[in-house]
Design an enzyme around this catalytic site. Structure first.
Site, mmCIF file in Angstrom:
data_model
loop_
_atom_site.group_PDB
_atom_site.id
_atom_site.type_symbol
_atom_site.label_atom_id
_atom_site.label_comp_id
_atom_site.label_asym_id
_atom_site.label_seq_id
_atom_site.Cartn_x
_atom_site.Cartn_y
_atom_site.Cartn_z
ATOM 1 N N HIS A 1 0.832 -1.205 0.000
ATOM 2 C CA HIS A 1 0.000 0.000 0.000
ATOM 3 C C HIS A 1 0.865 1.253 0.000
ATOM 4 O O HIS A 1 1.370 1.682 1.037
ATOM 5 C CB HIS A 1 -0.954 0.002 1.212
ATOM 6 N N HIS B 1 1.146 5.165 -2.399
ATOM 7 C CA HIS B 1 0.584 5.992 -3.480
ATOM 8 C C HIS B 1 1.762 6.643 -4.209
ATOM 9 O O HIS B 1 2.181 7.744 -3.851
ATOM 10 C CB HIS B 1 -0.327 7.075 -2.909
ATOM 11 N N GLN C 1 -9.901 8.149 -5.653
ATOM 12 C CA GLN C 1 -9.642 8.935 -4.435
ATOM 13 C C GLN C 1 -10.820 9.830 -4.043
ATOM 14 O O GLN C 1 -11.099 10.029 -2.871
ATOM 15 C CB GLN C 1 -8.378 9.792 -4.632
ATOM 16 N N TRP D 1 -1.137 13.875 2.905
ATOM 17 C CA TRP D 1 -1.665 13.123 4.039
ATOM 18 C C TRP D 1 -0.635 12.927 5.143
ATOM 19 O O TRP D 1 -0.967 12.783 6.297
ATOM 20 C CB TRP D 1 -2.171 11.749 3.567
ATOM 21 N N HIS E 1 -9.736 1.083 0.231
ATOM 22 C CA HIS E 1 -9.504 1.975 1.372
ATOM 23 C C HIS E 1 -10.798 1.899 2.178
ATOM 24 O O HIS E 1 -11.830 2.416 1.748
ATOM 25 C CB HIS E 1 -9.279 3.414 0.911
ATOM 26 N N GLU F 1 -11.390 4.275 6.845
ATOM 27 C CA GLU F 1 -10.222 5.040 7.315
ATOM 28 C C GLU F 1 -10.726 6.280 8.057
ATOM 29 O O GLU F 1 -10.651 7.414 7.579
ATOM 30 C CB GLU F 1 -9.309 5.437 6.147
HETATM 31 N N1 17E Z 1 -5.542 8.732 0.352
HETATM 32 C C1 17E Z 1 -6.378 8.242 1.301
HETATM 33 O O1 17E Z 1 -7.590 8.191 1.083
HETATM 34 N N2 17E Z 1 -5.858 7.821 2.472
HETATM 35 C C2 17E Z 1 -4.550 7.877 2.709
HETATM 36 N N3 17E Z 1 -4.053 7.459 3.873
HETATM 37 C C3 17E Z 1 -3.672 8.401 1.712
HETATM 38 C C4 17E Z 1 -4.221 8.811 0.543
HETATM 39 C C5 17E Z 1 -2.202 8.501 1.972
HETATM 40 FE FE FE2 Z 2 -3.815 4.873 1.051
#
Ligand code: 17E
Ligand code: FE2
Length: 420
Positions: free
Chosen positions: A58, A60, A153, A316, A211, A214
């Site tokens: 993982h 980016h 995203q 981030w 994702h 989060e």
């Molecule tokens: N994009 C996201 O949705 N979550 C993250 N932790 C990162 C990018 C780094």
């Molecule tokens: Fe991520």
């Protein structure tokens, strides 16, 4: 024909020193080679630890090194990270994206990583990032194996045409389907995105990496839907849930019920300790939550969990250098893994558990007949490696050294004078 004998190698499974013979890029012998190694070039590993390459499932790579040029993320939250990225992402050309990604990739390689899963933002009608990463994947194939996630995203449904862009990216060659259900405007849209991701994976025979949850919002429960949908469609092992931070905020009654499904579904989990300790807990006063998923409890339950870097200097997370040993160190502390049963297998979390998540199969392992891909760590065992945050001394890919570092040279007369 190339023939290299790696002498004085220490395997993780045994304290005895051994030898590894690589011929034409494949491992032909592990153990005393006797006559078989005649004429081989010899590399002395000096009793260092040999391990399968690190896996970073993982990262980016299309985001790396943007933190300084983009709007500062003042609050340090996930949502302001997305806002900062969204505002400026259109300014990046394919060439710039690729150059930055190469810089990030080099840091990963030097840290001992050879397998990488990069989550590429496809909420862009021009799919510039995707094109850059597809080229990178091909151009770098002798150095690293790269998987690409078609990651929306800004949402599959909250971003107009997001789901179609994900599908287009899969047709163009992305390896995995992504989604971001906790970011969609409504939980219905989030649920729809999870179902769509699984459907697309089945339709195009791809892997899934979402994702997922989060957030510190204990009501964010998309992981149960993901586990169920993956299981119901027979692709549990091909599926990964990234982050799942909300699991750190679930009440135990729900978590215990959830764990039964997670185990049965056989899905994999990816935790990003440095990013999530940084991004989560931001809406808390004290006590402040850690914001990580239940790594220890999942390991105890036999659920596959691994660690990953996620960010290198992006909106981030301002730090990060692709060195998974630092990520491992942070994860061990944050998740209370600092007891012998976890520390004696610490490296699994950044190697074999990641390989399982990436569906690399048997070819990943250090075994006779497999490609000679391994790293050499400046340590004697897992505990030692973790305690010292040991560096990677050498990385071997298809029998060839990507790098071998110089051993530390002590000022002999000074150290010996003091009996050290
Ligand atoms: N994009 C996201 O949705 N979550 C993250 N932790 C990162 C990018 C780094
Ligand atoms: Fe991520």
């Amino acid at each position: 024909m190339s023939k290299i004998l790696f002498k004085n190698a220490r395997l993780r499974s045994s304290p005895e020193l051994t030898e590894i013979l690589a011929e034409d890029g494949f491992i032909t012998k592990i153990g005393k080679t006797d006559g078989k190694s005649e004429g081989a070039e010899i590399i002395d590993l000096g009793g260092r630890l040999v391990c399968e390459p690190y896996c970073d499932p993982h990262i980016h790579l299309d985001y790396v090194f943007t933190a300084q040029s983009f709007q500062q993320n003042e609050t340090g939250t996930l949502f302001d990270g997305i806002a900062s990225w969204s505002e400026s992402k259109g300014s990046l050309s394919k060439e710039v994206l690729k150059e930055r990604a190469k810089k990030g990739l080099k840091e990963q390689l030097v840290g001992g990583t050879q397998y990488i899963r990069t989550h590429v933002d496809v909420t862009d009608p021009k799919l510039t990032g995707l094109q850059a990463m597809l080229e990178l994947r091909d151009e770098m194939k002798d150095l690293a194996e790269i998987q690409i996630v078609a990651f929306p995203q800004e949402g599959m449904y909250s971003y107009k045409g997001g789901a179609e862009l994900v599908e287009e990216a899969l047709k163009m060659g992305a390896d995995c389907v992504g989604a971001i259900p906790h970011f969609e405007y409504t939980s219905e849209m989030g649920a729809k995105s999870v179902k769509k991701a699984v459907q697309l994976a089945v339709k195009y025979d791809k892997l899934v990496d979402i994702h997922c949850d989060e957030t510190d919002d204990e009501m964010s429960r998309f992981v149960e839907l993901l586990a169920y949908e993956a299981m119901d469609n027979g692709i549990g092992k091909k599926t990964a849930a990234s982050h799942t931070c909300a699991m750190g905020s679930y009440n135990n009654a729900y978590a215990f019920k959830l764990f039964k499904l997670l185990k049965k579904s056989e899905i994999n989990f990816i935790s990003c300790p440095t990013e999530n300790i940084h991004l989560q807990g931001r809406y808390d006063a004290y006590p402040k939550r850690r914001g990580l998923t239940r790594v220890k409890e999942m390991l105890d339950d036999g659920i596959n969990v691994c660690f990953a870097q996620d960010s290198i200097c992006d909106p981030w997370y301002p730090l990060g250098n692709g060195n998974l040993m630092y990520v491992l160190d942070a994860g061990f502390h944050i998740c209370h893994l600092t007891s012998p049963q976890y520390m004696s297998h610490a490296l699994d979390l950044i190697s074999s558990n990641g390989a399982k998540t990436m569906n690399l199969g048997e070819r990943y392992f250090l075994k006779e007949g497999n490609p000679a891909n391994f790293i050499v760590i400046d340590a004697q065992n897992d505990f030692d490696a973790l305690r010292n945050r040991a560096g990677v001394y050498a990385s071997i890919k298809n029998g060839k050294a990507l790098f071998i570092k110089k051993p530390t040279e002590f000022a002999e007369e000074t150290f010996s004078k003091y009996g050290l």
